[in-house]
Design an enzyme around this catalytic site. Structure first.
Site, PDB file in Angstrom:
ATOM      1  N   TYR A 167       8.141   1.927  -7.355  1.00  0.00           N
ATOM      2  CA  TYR A 167       7.474   0.455  -7.317  1.00  0.00           C
ATOM      3  C   TYR A 167       6.858   0.109  -8.630  1.00  0.00           C
ATOM      4  CZ  TYR A 167       6.890   1.439  -2.296  1.00  0.00           C
ATOM      5  OH  TYR A 167       7.045   1.741  -1.131  1.00  0.00           O
ATOM      6  N   GLU A 205       1.007  -1.260   0.052  1.00  0.00           N
ATOM      7  CA  GLU A 205      -0.111  -0.144   0.039  1.00  0.00           C
ATOM      8  C   GLU A 205       0.937   1.261  -0.094  1.00  0.00           C
ATOM      9  OE1 GLU A 205      -1.372  -2.693   2.051  1.00  0.00           O
ATOM     10  OE2 GLU A 205      -3.076  -2.885   0.445  1.00  0.00           O
TER      11      GLU A 205
HETATM   12  C1  LIG Z   1      10.502   6.288  -1.619  1.00  0.00           C
HETATM   13  C2  LIG Z   1      11.878   6.328  -1.333  1.00  0.00           C
HETATM   14  C3  LIG Z   1      12.269   4.912  -0.305  1.00  0.00           C
HETATM   15  C4  LIG Z   1      12.793   5.997  -2.585  1.00  0.00           C
HETATM   16  O1  LIG Z   1      14.180   6.136  -2.235  1.00  0.00           O
HETATM   17  P1  LIG Z   1      15.509   6.614  -3.242  1.00  0.00           P
HETATM   18  O2  LIG Z   1      16.543   5.969  -2.675  1.00  0.00           O
HETATM   19  O3  LIG Z   1      15.389   7.895  -3.278  1.00  0.00           O
HETATM   20  O4  LIG Z   1      15.272   6.087  -4.474  1.00  0.00           O
HETATM   21  P2  LIG Z   1      15.985   5.685  -5.503  1.00  0.00           P
HETATM   22  O5  LIG Z   1      17.182   6.877  -5.862  1.00  0.00           O
HETATM   23  O6  LIG Z   1      16.455   4.314  -5.723  1.00  0.00           O
HETATM   24  O7  LIG Z   1      15.173   5.907  -6.819  1.00  0.00           O
HETATM   25  C5  LIG Z   1      14.492   4.949  -7.502  1.00  0.00           C
HETATM   26  C6  LIG Z   1      13.053   5.367  -8.269  1.00  0.00           C
HETATM   27  O8  LIG Z   1      12.217   5.922  -7.469  1.00  0.00           O
HETATM   28  C7  LIG Z   1      11.532   6.927  -8.257  1.00  0.00           C
HETATM   29  N1  LIG Z   1      11.690   8.145  -7.550  1.00  0.00           N
HETATM   30  C8  LIG Z   1      12.676   8.486  -6.641  1.00  0.00           C
HETATM   31  N2  LIG Z   1      12.535   9.769  -6.264  1.00  0.00           N
HETATM   32  C9  LIG Z   1      11.511  10.397  -7.192  1.00  0.00           C
HETATM   33  C10 LIG Z   1      11.109  11.569  -7.119  1.00  0.00           C
HETATM   34  N3  LIG Z   1      11.252  12.577  -6.251  1.00  0.00           N
HETATM   35  N4  LIG Z   1      10.073  11.589  -8.239  1.00  0.00           N
HETATM   36  C11 LIG Z   1       9.480  10.636  -8.727  1.00  0.00           C
HETATM   37  N5  LIG Z   1      10.073   9.449  -8.728  1.00  0.00           N
HETATM   38  C12 LIG Z   1      11.132   9.383  -7.845  1.00  0.00           C
HETATM   39  C13 LIG Z   1      12.228   6.850  -9.607  1.00  0.00           C
HETATM   40  O9  LIG Z   1      11.329   5.969 -10.364  1.00  0.00           O
HETATM   41  C14 LIG Z   1      13.755   6.281  -9.325  1.00  0.00           C
HETATM   42  O10 LIG Z   1      14.094   5.525 -10.435  1.00  0.00           O
HETATM   43  P3  LIG Z   1      15.192   6.473 -11.442  1.00  0.00           P
HETATM   44  O11 LIG Z   1      16.405   6.852 -10.412  1.00  0.00           O
HETATM   45  O12 LIG Z   1      15.751   5.305 -12.224  1.00  0.00           O
HETATM   46  O13 LIG Z   1      14.524   7.303 -11.944  1.00  0.00           O
HETATM   47  C15 LIG Z   1      12.333   7.752  -0.557  1.00  0.00           C
HETATM   48  O14 LIG Z   1      11.897   8.567  -1.432  1.00  0.00           O
HETATM   49  C16 LIG Z   1      11.858   7.477   0.841  1.00  0.00           C
HETATM   50  O15 LIG Z   1      12.449   7.186   1.834  1.00  0.00           O
HETATM   51  N6  LIG Z   1      10.498   8.285   0.832  1.00  0.00           N
HETATM   52  C17 LIG Z   1       9.881   8.512   2.345  1.00  0.00           C
HETATM   53  C18 LIG Z   1       9.569   7.129   2.803  1.00  0.00           C
HETATM   54  C19 LIG Z   1       8.119   6.640   1.774  1.00  0.00           C
HETATM   55  O16 LIG Z   1       7.314   7.488   1.405  1.00  0.00           O
HETATM   56  N7  LIG Z   1       8.352   5.262   1.942  1.00  0.00           N
HETATM   57  C20 LIG Z   1       7.188   4.750   1.188  1.00  0.00           C
HETATM   58  C21 LIG Z   1       6.178   4.571   1.845  1.00  0.00           C
HETATM   59  S1  LIG Z   1       4.974   3.400   1.050  1.00  0.00           S
END
Ligand SMILES: CC(C)(COP(=O)(O)OP(=O)(O)OC[C@H]1O[C@@H](n2cnc3c(N)ncnc32)[C@H](O)[C@@H]1OP(=O)(O)O)[C@@H](O)C(=O)NCCC(=O)NCCS
Length: 154
Positions: free
Chosen positions: A123, A111
């Protein structure tokens, strides 16, 4: 950054990162993480601060349920410290969880808050698609969630 399996000793560090990342969104307590990390059906991967190993910089967890012959999985949580985002760490953590699930393939569910574009983007890039919208999933008056599903590998 070395990704490792987290055990219950990481509960306080996970709760500290959780409080920072999910402030105002009912963050899980240290006791909740201790239970999650100890549960035999769960796998948690994460990154510790090399200089201060009680500090957790990122974590992600998956739960396995259902019969051994037909398992199903649920991504329980993922968080990356704000300063480390956008560098591929979230993707590496998810890929690690999914690779473990694919050893005994089954559907993977999760979710996610409808407005959480970074998480939804991550995702979708890993093969999850939206199954349906759950109204008020995060509590009365709170935001809706998408339920997302990834088909079994193979
Ligand atoms: C979601 C989260 C875990 C992503 O972690 P991250 O280390 O920044 O992600 P990555 O650098 O590995 O990026 C992976 C992909 O995520 C997506 N993504 C990452 N940041 C993004 C942004 N600001 N906007 C849109 N897509 C994004 C892209 O698809 C990206 O792929 P790409 O680099 O090939 O374009 C991080 O933003 C986070 O901790 N968010 C807060 C907690 C949260 O919301 N958790 C999910 C609860 S369901």
């Amino acid at each position: 950054m070395r990704i490792r399996r987290l055990d219950p000793a990481a509960a306080a560090g996970c709760a500290a990162l959780e409080a920072e990342v999910f402030a105002g969104e009912s963050p899980w307590s240290e006791a909740a993480f201790a239970a999650e990390l100890a549960h035999p059906g769960n796998l948690y991967l994460g990154v510790l601060d090399e200089a201060e190993p009680t500090r957790v910089l990122a974590y992600a967890g998956i739960a396995r349920r259902g019969p051994a012959a037909a398992p199903e999985y649920e991504i329980h949580t993922i968080a990356v410290a704000p300063a480390l985002r956008g560098a591929g760490l979230g993707r590496r953590l998810m890929e690690g969880l999914l690779a473990a699930a694919d050893e005994a393939p089954g559907e993977v569910f999760l979710e996610v808050r409808v407005g959480n574009a970074p998480a939804i983007g991550l995702y979708e890039s890993l093969g999850f698609t939206r199954l349906g919208r759950r109204r008020g999933y995060y509590g009365p008056g709170g935001p809706d969630a998408w339920t997302m599903r990834r088909a079994p590998a193979g």
